[in-house]
Design an enzyme around this catalytic site. Structure first.
Site, mmCIF file in Angstrom:
data_model
loop_
_atom_site.group_PDB
_atom_site.id
_atom_site.type_symbol
_atom_site.label_atom_id
_atom_site.label_comp_id
_atom_site.label_asym_id
_atom_site.label_seq_id
_atom_site.Cartn_x
_atom_site.Cartn_y
_atom_site.Cartn_z
ATOM 1 N N CYS A 94 2.191 61.734 -62.308
ATOM 2 C CA CYS A 94 3.197 61.726 -61.237
ATOM 3 C C CYS A 94 2.763 62.606 -60.075
ATOM 4 O O CYS A 94 3.495 62.755 -59.112
ATOM 5 C CB CYS A 94 4.557 62.169 -61.758
ATOM 6 S SG CYS A 94 4.569 63.895 -62.264
ATOM 7 N N HIS B 86 3.389 69.975 -49.827
ATOM 8 C CA HIS B 86 4.652 69.263 -49.684
ATOM 9 C C HIS B 86 4.716 68.429 -48.425
ATOM 10 O O HIS B 86 5.447 67.447 -48.370
ATOM 11 C CB HIS B 86 5.831 70.226 -49.839
ATOM 12 C CG HIS B 86 6.120 70.440 -51.278
ATOM 13 N ND1 HIS B 86 5.536 71.448 -51.998
ATOM 14 C CD2 HIS B 86 6.804 69.689 -52.175
ATOM 15 C CE1 HIS B 86 5.894 71.339 -53.255
ATOM 16 N NE2 HIS B 86 6.658 70.284 -53.390
#
Ligand code: PEP
Ligand code: MG
Length: 556
Positions: A486, A186
């Site tokens: 994605c 992340h």
């Protein structure tokens, strides 16, 4: 003295600035006894620290405004709770140091709160944060969490959790460097969303002293420690030239012979829209709705709050495509009210769609909010589920969408190897696929995406990952349906060329990568993309795959 550290570059560009470390969790202060005569001094120290922390929380609240202000003011009140302070004093009077007294008094109060019922239990995390701040101040170590700074800085951290990153001020963070985290962590995703350079999996990041000037090259993965003034100037000049060349790129994504490849943006909420629009995104290929849920991990945002956020994103692309992913809680994105606390292996546990099927009311509310948000808008809304493992998952999700009266396309993310291998069967239930290459790599290689030491296995150029992508893309083609990417793989310009050659139908990425990918795609024909893809798949390692694709494209 100038030296170079090397990690994995995950977000392009160069950042030059002073290092600020993310404060780590506060250690338990030692339980040594202090002499009685020191007690008044320690009590005064504790009182001063509590007051300073409360004042700081109130000042931050004034700056933040809105809901954040209310939360921070409640925390300030917690810090000054008279009973809690009385307990701290009592503990110090019988021999605790100020930091140990605070630590133990908060632990006792915490246990009381946790047993007092759901709402109060939800405040336990806030209480822990207050305790950590007071103890850090007493110990003279950096405050836990995001640095308090008014000056721009380069953020150094062991790793960044989504909850930390929600608090970052994008106007102050010049770039990121983390010791842990692979190319799909992340930290990497956030850096790309914010459009700041980033390097992850950098050994020794923790040892670079606070305040040191560094130059972070997010393309090569190099971090120059104390670069000379000449070097800094050279790097700034190169970065500015590159940025200007890229800024000249515009228009829809396509190969040089006109094969269309829609370039979409990955967004975490309305805050990411300006960058997406500026980069010329043709829509949203991944709206990570979990960021809306991170503000308060003790309960779901209300339906109204969700409608408001979804509507803003849908309105930004009036005629475009917006792909919304329903809540992906669990594993690296835990939510207190949904994620089991005691899973032995959260990445393999109840997460993503599994969580939603166990909590159908959360899914229903989200789907209803999406239906309301899309009412009357000409947008092409698509809704997809994370972590679909098989046809049954896809069917359950499609049924939930239909029951909610949602007029949208329903799709499945391909993030688990089983879903790539059986993509055709999943496509009997849903209308599109979207490859989440971050998790797909994690699960294909059994390599935790948060562990920097495994960055090699999370490299999206791994030929086995390319094979899985090709399976899914071919299945979608055979079914006459779309299959986009994605995951972070789409943001690597050279890999984007290969993905096009593998047959995917759209690419979605952090907005800052769009100009790089658009420029790379526009250089090659579809046939060249296909040859590069074949060469990459024939390789035996990620490095060889990259080199093979490069060779094919440069030799033609
Ligand atoms: C992925 O896994 O590739 C993905 C896009 O989802 P996330 O990174 O949010 O897990
Ligand atoms: Mg994922």
């Amino acid at each position: 003295m100038e030296k170079t550290l090397r990690g994995v570059g995950v977000s392009h560009g160069v950042a030059i600035g002073q290092v600020r470390h993310m404060g780590t969790a506060v250690l338990e202060p030692p339980a040594t006894q202090i002499p009685t005569e020191d007690a008044p001094r320690e009590q005064a120290r504790a009182q001063a620290a509590v007051e300073a922390v409360a004042a700081d929380l109130i000042a931050r609240g004034n700056l933040a405004g809105g809901e954040a202000q209310a939360v921070l003011e409640a925390q300030a009140l917690m810090a000054q709770d008279p009973e809690l302070m009385a307990d701290v004093s009592r503990r110090i009077a019988v021999g605790s140091s100020a930091e140990r007294g605070v630590y133990d008094a908060f632990a006792a109060y915490r246990a009381l709160l946790a047993s007092a019922g759901e709402y109060l239990a939800g405040r336990v995390a806030d209480l822990d944060d207050v305790r950590n701040r007071i103890v850090a101040r007493l110990l003279g170590v950096p405050m836990p969490g995001v640095p308090d700074s008014d000056e721009p800085y380069v953020l150094f951290a062991r790793d960044l959790a989504p909850a930390d990153t929600a608090l970052l001020d994008p106007t102050l963070v010049l770039g990121f460097v983390t010791e842990e985290g692979g190319p799909t962590s992340h930290s990497a995703i956030l850096a790309r969303a914010m459009g700041v350079p980033a390097v992850v999996a950098l050994p020794g990041a923790a040892d670079v002293a606070e305040g040191t000037v560094v130059a972070v090259d997010g393309s090569s993965g190099d971090v120059l420690v104390e670069p000379s003034t000449e070097k800094q100037e050279e790097l700034r000049r190169i970065a500015a030239e590159r940025k200007a060349a890229l800024a000249a790129s515009s228009g829809p994504g396509a190969t040089s012979d006109g094969h269309r490849m829609p370039l979409l943006a990955n967004v975490g909420g309305p805050g990411d829209l300006p960058a997406a629009l500026e980069a010329g995104a043709e829509g949203v290929g991944l709206f990570r709705t979990e960021f809306l849920f991170l503000d308060d991990s003790a309960k779901a945002p209300t339906e109204e709050k969700q409608v408001e956020a979804y509507r803003k994103v849908l309105e930004a692309f009036p005629e475009g495509r917006v792909v919304v992913r329903v809540l992906d809680a669990g594993a690296d994105k835990p939510l207190d009210f949904l994620t089991p606390a005691d899973e032995p292996n959260p990445a393999l546990g109840v997460r993503g769609l599994r969580t939603l099927l166990e909590h159908p009311e959360v899914l229903r509310t989200q789907l209803r909010a999406l239906a309301t948000a899309a009412e009357g808008l000409p947008v092409h809304l698509e809704v997809m589920a994370p972590m679909v493992a098989d046809r049954k998952d896809a069917k359950d999700f499609a049924e939930a969408c239909r029951e909610a009266g949602l007029s949208a396309k329903f799709g499945a993310m391909v993030e688990i190897p089983s879903a790539a291998l059986r993509a055709r069967s999943i496509l009997q239930e849903v209308e599109f696929l979207s490859l989440g290459t971050n998790d797909l790599a994690q699960y294909a290689f059994a390599a935790d995406r948060q562990v920097g030491a495994l960055a090699r296995l999370q490299d999206p150029w791994q030929p086995a990952l390319l094979d899985l992508i090709a399976f899914a893309a071919e299945a979608a083609q055979a079914e006459g349906k779309s299959c986009g990417v994605c995951g972070e793989a789409a943001s690597d310009p050279l890999l984007a060329v290969v993905l096009t050659g593998l047959g995917v139908t759209s690419l979605s990425m952090g907005a800052a990568s769009i100009p790089y990918v658009r420029t790379a795609l526009g250089k090659y024909t579809l046939a060249q993309c296909r040859r590069a893809a074949e060469a990459a798949r024939a390789a035996d390692s990620a490095e060889e795959a990259r080199a093979a694709a490069q060779q094919v494209l440069s030799g033609e």
